[in-house]
Scaffold this motif. Structure first.
Motif, PDB file in Angstrom:
ATOM      1  N   TYR A1002       0.838  -1.205   0.000  1.00 18.80           N
ATOM      2  CA  TYR A1002       0.000   0.000   0.000  1.00 18.80           C
ATOM      3  C   TYR A1002       0.865   1.245   0.000  1.00 18.80           C
ATOM      4  CZ  TYR A1002      -2.892   3.662   2.009  1.00 18.80           C
ATOM      5  OH  TYR A1002      -3.526   4.835   2.251  1.00 18.80           O
ATOM      6  N   THR A1003       1.812   1.250   0.930  1.00 20.20           N
ATOM      7  CA  THR A1003       2.643   2.445   1.038  1.00 20.20           C
ATOM      8  C   THR A1003       3.487   2.621  -0.210  1.00 20.20           C
ATOM      9  OG1 THR A1003       2.956   1.510   3.219  1.00 20.20           O
ATOM     10  CG2 THR A1003       3.830   3.692   2.870  1.00 20.20           C
ATOM     11  N   HIS A1006       1.460   4.101  -2.862  1.00 24.91           N
ATOM     12  CA  HIS A1006       1.241   5.535  -2.663  1.00 24.91           C
ATOM     13  C   HIS A1006       2.462   6.352  -3.065  1.00 24.91           C
ATOM     14  CE1 HIS A1006       1.461   9.226  -0.219  1.00 24.91           C
ATOM     15  NE2 HIS A1006       0.144   9.274  -0.417  1.00 24.91           N
ATOM     16  N   LYS A1009       2.607   6.443  -6.790  1.00 29.09           N
ATOM     17  CA  LYS A1009       1.515   7.166  -7.437  1.00 29.09           C
ATOM     18  C   LYS A1009       1.684   8.672  -7.336  1.00 29.09           C
ATOM     19  CE  LYS A1009      -2.892   4.807  -6.989  1.00 29.09           C
ATOM     20  NZ  LYS A1009      -4.126   4.999  -6.384  1.00 29.09           N
ATOM     21  N   SER A1010       2.028   9.156  -6.147  1.00 26.59           N
ATOM     22  CA  SER A1010       2.039  10.610  -5.936  1.00 26.59           C
ATOM     23  C   SER A1010       2.924  11.353  -6.923  1.00 26.59           C
ATOM     24  CB  SER A1010       2.482  10.939  -4.511  1.00 26.59           C
ATOM     25  OG  SER A1010       1.699  10.303  -3.592  1.00 26.59           O
ATOM     26  N   ARG A1044      12.002  11.593  -6.823  1.00 31.37           N
ATOM     27  CA  ARG A1044      11.289  10.829  -5.783  1.00 31.37           C
ATOM     28  C   ARG A1044      10.882   9.470  -6.305  1.00 31.37           C
ATOM     29  NH1 ARG A1044       6.237  13.326  -3.010  1.00 31.37           N
ATOM     30  NH2 ARG A1044       5.773  11.148  -2.538  1.00 31.37           N
ATOM     31  N   ARG A1163       6.414   2.407  14.535  1.00 22.52           N
ATOM     32  CA  ARG A1163       6.448   2.657  13.099  1.00 22.52           C
ATOM     33  C   ARG A1163       7.839   2.763  12.527  1.00 22.52           C
ATOM     34  NH1 ARG A1163       2.737   7.805  12.514  1.00 22.52           N
ATOM     35  NH2 ARG A1163       4.212   8.139  10.823  1.00 22.52           N
ATOM     36  N   ARG A1170       7.998   7.747   7.278  1.00 21.71           N
ATOM     37  CA  ARG A1170       8.888   8.839   7.678  1.00 21.71           C
ATOM     38  C   ARG A1170       8.185   9.641   8.748  1.00 21.71           C
ATOM     39  NH1 ARG A1170       8.559   8.670   2.228  1.00 21.71           N
ATOM     40  NH2 ARG A1170       6.869  10.206   2.249  1.00 21.71           N
TER      41      ARG A1170
END
Lengths: 1216, 128
Positions: A1002-1003, A1006, A1009-1010, A1044, A1163, A1170
């Motif tokens: 999932y992460t 993300h 995608k961003s 990124r 976490r 982060r």
């Protein structure tokens, strides 16, 4: 002071009075002095205090408030009125003043107007003059009306009016003059006149204002007092209110608490009520249920009693421990005792009713049962109160208590008297048949015999060697009788059912003719079908002998009669010759007649003489004495004889006599009944002798009657006896034939079948038609080559000792196939009258079913036994009461014990924690019959460990549904359990891993995608704008986004690589080396920020590890330290390593900003996480390190404090 | 229609830049503030309140370090929801998971849920 001051006090006074009235003070207080009154008030105050109820307070409070209200309104009304008045006066005064002003103005105006006119001579100024005049007048009038109540002012105004009139008169005159142009200056009116008026008006005005002031002052005085009063009142009411409030409050509180308590009590009562009603309902339901059960129970009891009644049986129960005995009602009735009577039926009664001979047997049986716990079966007699002997079959069983002792004996008892009777009847019948002296035989419808009794053989002379089946009844007859039998006897028997008569049988051996009375009758079975003919043959020889003797006697008599006749004839012949000798002869004749008479007198027999020609009949004396007649009673003629013959015999006898008379016969015999004087019929035998003349025609008949009643009686008895015997015989025969047991009678050395019943034939699969009668048992090669039974039969015949063979096996071949049957065979010897063996009797009962069933059970038990020993589980068997009866060998191997120990002590081999619930479950199963399944631990002897086992037990039931046996197994599931536990763990781990993976994906998505989304937007923007500066900015941003993306992708690649790294390339690496290479990249950064690295790997210089991993670890940790440094301090990183517990522990410590472990502790090591934006990291570094370290069994720890620093401790497991 | 004042919170500066450019072209929003972290946004909101210029809408990204979208919304709700009930909170994210959508809409202040990228049409449609 004015009334407004006094009134409150007045009001108070009134109020107080009213208060007292409320107290219902009865005494009148009119005409009382004030002092007395106050004393009364003080007294009343006490009463008042006692009566301070809420209602009272409320009432008083209310009243007081009303009063206060009244008073307040009164005051305000007063004040109001004053205010209004004052206002009115003010208005009034103002009005007046205004009017005065108006007057002044109008005067001035008029004056001016006049002047102007005078000066300008313009008539327009007169326009002002006249109105002003008018106004003044009107004003004056108005004023006059206004001050009508003030006399002084009125006078003034009148004066002013007069003045004004004067002035205006003057002015009018001047004007007129002017109009007429005759005005001369200097003739103008003096100003002083006008001024006088003005001053007058002014003075009036001043007076009015003064008046107003005076009035105003008056008002002030009034109103200044009002506030104080009001305050005073307010205070009083407040005081009362407060006091009342507190008192009322207190009262209310009291009431409330009481009410609350009441409420609580009420609620409690309600609850209790509800509970009670619920309980009552439950009770009622239970009661209903109990009633229903009771009814069912009653019904079942009734049914049981009914059933017992019908079966003529009852049940009994003896509680050995308490010695209580219970007999069911039915059983008591069997004892001929009325269960409802008051006489008690107890053990003593029971004992007293037992047959004394059977008592010891019963006692023994009971004792044995108690000792051996075998079932109780006893047949015994009892003698009832009414003297009847009954046979009782008692069956019962012992009920054991928990410790195996006999607790109860309970069972049933059946009245088998009838059966026994039937048995004895049977026995009697058999005895009768055997011991009868008459020939008894049984044959089929054609007369072929199948059975003959002993007496029969004797009478007929049928040799034992000859089988009765080979004879026909006709064979027993001589030739001359055979036809008669065939044509007459047998058909009659078939048609009418019986025949009886006398004829001759012929003896087989001696061939002599035997006179017999032969009774033949049909034998029918229960369905009323004719199955054969029975024969009872009575030897009549003795009879015949008697008869012959009688006959001889008769003949002798006839002879003597003949002689007499002869003599008479001689005499008659001689008569003609010697009439002279008549007298002599008649003398001789009379003598002989006398003789004859004497004889006839002497003889008891009745003699008659029938003259056929005259039909006269002469009787001797004997006739009279034999039949009791007197001489007068006898008729002269033949009717004296014929009328006295029994009607049933008469026809036959007369016919016979006639036949004889008509024939050539000279003798006749007949039997009939003769009526005697007492109107009874006597059996007589009549012998007649017929006298014939030369032509043969009878002319005289003489006869004698003999009373054969006795003989007849005997005959009748015998016939009856024979019939009875016959009936019994028939019954016996039927029974024998139909008994469900095979009965045979074999006679003679060759064991010839004399009698075989149907069942025997069926049993041995012999067809019904195949008659065995007469065949020798020996000659038949029955059933098997080695005919064991034949040996037994022979043995019995030879020794005369009965033999009983249980479960004798015979092979009845059925179409060539083997068919084994089992039977219990009783062989009894049969003796003749001299107690010599003449034959044997066998009784055969088929027990094949039982034997087969038993064999089956034995077989399956055997199989089960084998199976039990063969299976890998530990198996056991127990009785329904829980006693273990069998363990298979696996038990002994496992526990290292033996049967005796295990049987009752198996609990001790269970794990202590498992013992209780095992016992509970086992007991539960025993009581309820439920199968049980448990997991428990057993101690294994070989290694003294407890192994987990799965124990199961199931009950085995018989056809009635009763449990006869428990069977159980124990299966070792120890390893299984471990495996399951492990599997479970692994599952849990997998789930966790899956979750982690989900988040990771999932992460990652993300983070990929961003930037892409941003890129798209940026491209659009670039297309849409021409502004180069903006474009540049966009391009820069695109660059950032692409970087990124790149970072994320390479980070993912790294993750994949780390996960799939191969073990092979692990080698010895030195920490210093790696550190050096890593620091090369960071050198510039460090110097820029004034950072220092301190490394000390002396305690663990090198490690066998993957180079790439170690490099990555260092890069990431140092990179992080740099990224998350505290800009306020110079960065300091410390690295060290040491060995501990098989791990190489690597520590990396920095003095950076630290991590908020409380917030982010969970976490840190997660991918793409982060925390600060300070550094644009991928968020993968620590995740990667964790993966690498844990991959081969290592672990890592982190300690951190915000603004102090962080320390990572990596426990690295070396690759070896 | 014109919207007076909106606030966008996203940790990605690029997003801020893009939206700023987009909005400046279309002029549907009079005042647009971009904040790159939750705490920063809260600070801004506090100031807005003092200046009596509270935004009509707050667009917040879910996936942010330090304080993620949910945390922010929680704090926002406790501080401002009752005072400014008309202000809409809209969750913007690149996540397409149903779970996130449900979770987001559970908040009483969150009116809508938009997928990235954010553009003028989406902003308009939300505000209507």
């Amino acid at each position: 002071m004015n009334r407004t001051i006094i009134s409150p006090y007045l009001l108070l006074y009134c109020g107080y009075c009213a208060l007292i009235c409320i107290l219902q003070y009865k005494n009148s207080f009119t005409c009382m002095k004030f002092t007395e009154f106050t004393a009364l008030i003080a007294q009343q105050r006490k009463i008042l205090a006692a009566k301070l109820s809420n209602e009272f307070l409320l009432r008083t409070g209310f009243t007081i408030s009303i009063l206060v209200l009244f008073y307040v309104s009164f005051i305000s009304y007063d004040t109001n009125k004053a205010l209004i008045r004052n206002a009115n006066w003010v208005d009034h005064t103002h009005e007046l003043i205004r009017r005065f002003n108006n007057i002044l103005i109008s005067v001035k105006d008029a004056q001016l107007a006049q002047k102007d006119y005078l000066i300008t001579n313009d008539e327009k100024h007169l326009a002002n003059y006249y109105p002003a005049h008018e106004m003044m007048n009107s004003e004056l009038i108005t004023i006059k009306s206004l001050i009508i109540d003030n006399s002084s002012q009125l006078e003034n105004i009148k004066k002013a009016e007069a003045l004004a009139t004067e002035i205006f008169k003057k002015w009018d005159a001047i004007i007129e003059l002017k109009k007429n142009n005759t005005f001369i200056y200097g003739q103008s009116p003096s100003i002083a006149d006008a001024d006088k008026l003005v001053s007058k008006i002014l003075a009036m005005r001043y007076d009015e204002m003064n008046l107003l002031n005076i009035r105003a002052k008056k008002y002030e005085n009034t109103t200044s007092e009002a506030p104080t009063l009001l305050i005073f009142l307010a205070l009083i009411s407040l005081g009362f209110t407060v006091a009342f409030y507190f008192i009322i409050n207190a009262n209310i509180k009291k009431i409330r608490t009481v009410a609350l308590e009441k409420q609580e009590a009420f609620e409690e009562a309600q609850l209790i009520n509800e509970e009670l009603s619920a309980t009552t309902k439950e009770l009622k339901d239970s009661l209903d249920k109990i009633n229903i059960y009771k009814e069912d129970l009653e019904f079942s009891k009734e049914r049981l009693l009914e059933a017992q009644n019908i079966a003529n049986m009852g049940n009994w129960e003896w509680n050995i421990v308490t010695n209580d005995i219970y007999w069911s009602e039915n059983l008591i009735q069997i004892f001929d005792h009325d269960p409802k009577s008051n006489e008690k039926f107890d053990y003593q009664t029971y004992l007293s009713l037992l047959h004394p001979d059977d008592k010891p047997m019963i006692e023994n049986a009971v004792q044995e049962v108690l000792n051996t716990h075998k079932p109780y079966i006893v047949e015994h007699r009892l003698i009832t109160k009414s003297g009847n002997t009954k046979w009782l079959l008692s069956k019962g069983k012992v009920i054991l208590s928990e410790d195996g002792k006999a607790e109860k004996l309970m069972g049933t008892a059946i009245d088998i008297t009838e059966l026994k009777y039937a048995q004895t009847e049977e026995e009697k019948l058999v005895a009768v048949v055997n011991n009868s002296s008459d020939f008894m035989g049984l044959g089929d419808k054609e007369g072929n015999l199948i059975f003959i009794n002993k007496a029969g053989r004797k009478l007929s002379g049928l040799d034992y060697s000859r089988k009765v089946e080979t004879t026909n009844i006709l064979d027993y007859l001589p030739e001359e009788e055979k036809n008669f039998a065939i044509e007459h006897v047998m058909p009659l028997v078939i048609d009418t059912g019986r025949w009886s008569g006398e004829l001759n049988f012929q003896n087989f051996t001696t061939k002599e003719l035997v006179p017999v009375c032969w009774n033949a009758f049909i034998v029918k079975d229960q369905a009323n079908d004719t199955i054969g003919i029975g024969h009872i043959v009575q030897d009549m020889r003795t009879e015949k002998k008697n008869r012959n003797e009688l006959q001889v006697k008769n003949e002798e008599l006839f002879a003597s009669v003949e002689e007499l006749k002869q003599a008479e004839e001689n005499l008659m012949l001689m008569n003609t010759q010697l009439e002279l000798l008549v007298e002599e002869r008649s003398k001789a004749l009379s003598i002989s007649e006398e003789r004859f008479r004497m004889v006839s007198l002497a003889t008891n027999d009745a003699i008659w003489d029938w003259d056929l020609q005259t039909d006269k009949l002469w009787w001797n004396e004997g006739f009279k004495s034999m039949f009791g007649y007197k001489a007068e009673q006898i008729e002269v003629g033949i009717e004296s004889l014929h009328n006295r013959i029994h009607p049933e015999d008469k026809f036959k006898i007369l016919k016979e006599i006639r036949q004889h008379l008509n024939s050539k016969k000279s003798q006749w015999t007949g039997e009939y009944r003769f009526l005697n004087s007492t109107a009874n019929y006597i059996h007589v035998m009549d012998r007649g002798y017929i006298l014939r003349n030369e032509e043969g025609k009878p002319y005289r008949m003489l006869g004698s009657l003999i009373n054969i009643s006795e003989r007849k009686e005997i005959e009748l008895e015998r016939t009856q006896l024979h019939e009875k015997a016959e009936a019994q015989r028939v019954r016996l025969y039927e029974m024998l034939m139909n008994i469900p047991a095979g009965i045979t009678i074999m006679k003679g050395r060759d064991l010839e079948y004399e009698m075989v019943n149907n069942y025997y034939k069926v049993l041995l699969n012999i067809t019904a038609n195949n008659s065995l009668i007469g065949k020798s048992r020996k000659s038949l090669s029955m059933h098997s080559a080695s005919d064991e039974m034949l040996k037994i039969l022979t043995e019995v015949y030879n020794t005369g000792m009965p033999s009983y063979s249980k479960e004798f096996q015979t092979n009845i071949k059925n179409n060539g196939a083997d068919n084994y049957i089992y039977s219990n065979v009783l062989v009894e010897p049969m003796f003749d009258n001299e107690h010599n063996i003449e034959g044997i009797m066998t009784f055969t009962v088929d027990v094949t079913e039982h034997v087969l069933a038993r064999k089956q059970v034995e077989e399956s038990a055997e199989k089960m036994g084998i199976m039990f020993e063969a299976i890998p589980q530990m198996a056991w068997q127990a009785q329904p009461d829980g006693t273990i009866t069998y363990f298979n060998n696996k038990w002994y191997e496992f526990t290292g014990s033996n049967f005796t120990e295990l049987q009752y002590g198996w609990v001790n081999y269970l794990h202590p924690d498992d013992r209780e619930f095992t016992n509970t479950s086992w007991n539960h199963s025993l009581t309820t019959g439920d199968t049980y399944e448990l997991e428990y631990r057993w101690l294994r002897a070989s290694d003294n460990t407890y192994r987990w086992m799965l124990g199961r037990a199931k009950p085995v039931k018989n056809t009635n549904g009763d449990i006869i046996l428990w069977v159980g197994t124990c299966t070792d599931i120890h390893d299984q359990k471990q495996t399951y536990a492990e599997l479970d763990n692994k599952n849990q781990e997998l789930i966790k891993v899956n979750e982690l993976l989900d988040t990771f994906v999932y992460t990652a998505a993300h983070d990929l995608k961003s930037p892409v989304i941003n890129l798209k937007s940026l491209f659009e923007l670039i297309n849409e704008t021409e502004d180069q500066a903006m474009r540049q900015q966009y391009f820069k941003t695109i660059d950032v986004a692409i970087n990124r993306l790149d970072d994320t992708i390479s980070g993912l690649v790294e993750v994949i690589e780390v996960r799939s790294e191969d073990n092979k390339i692990a080698k010895i690496i030195s920490f210093d080396e790696i550190l050096k290479s890593v620091l090369a990249d960071f050198d510039s950064n460090l110097t820029a920020m004034n950072g220092t690295i301190i490394a000390n790997f002396n305690d663990c210089v090198e490690i066998c590890y993957l180079k790439s991993y170690l490099t990555s670890i260092f890069t990431n940790l140092i990179g992080n330290a740099i990224k998350y440094r505290d800009v306020a301090k110079p960065l300091q990183i410390e690295l060290s390593a040491y060995k501990e517990n098989g791990y190489a522990v690597l520590t990396v410590k920095d003095n950076g900003t630290g991590i908020d472990l409380a917030k982010n502790g969970n976490r840190i090591f997660k991918a793409f996480n982060r925390f600060t934006r300070a550094a644009q990291g991928k968020g993968l570094g620590l995740y990667l390190i964790k993966t690498m370290v844990e991959r081969n069994g290592g672990k890592l720890e982190v300690e951190s404090e915000l603004n102090v620093g962080t320390r990572f401790k990596l426990y690295l497991k070396e690759y070896r | 229609m014109q919207i007076n004042h909106i606030l966008l919170i996203d940790d990605d500066d690029a997003v801020g830049l893009i939206i700023t450019a987009v909005l400046s072209k279309t002029n549907i929003v009079k005042k647009f503030k971009f904040s790159s972290s939750g705490p920063d946004a809260l600070e801004f909101l506090k100031q807005s309140e003092e200046q009596n210029d509270f935004p009509e809408a707050v667009f917040v990204d879910l996936n942010m370090p330090e304080m993620d979208g949910y945390e922010f919304i929680l704090i926002y709700e406790s501080l401002y929801f009752e005072k400014y009930p008309l202000t809409k909170v809209i969750v913007v994210t690149s996540s397409s998971r149903v779970k996130d959508q449900e979770m987001a809409l559970n908040f009483k202040s969150v009116k809508k849920f938009i997928n990235k990228p954010l553009n003028a049409e989406k902003i308009l449609s939300v505000m209507q």
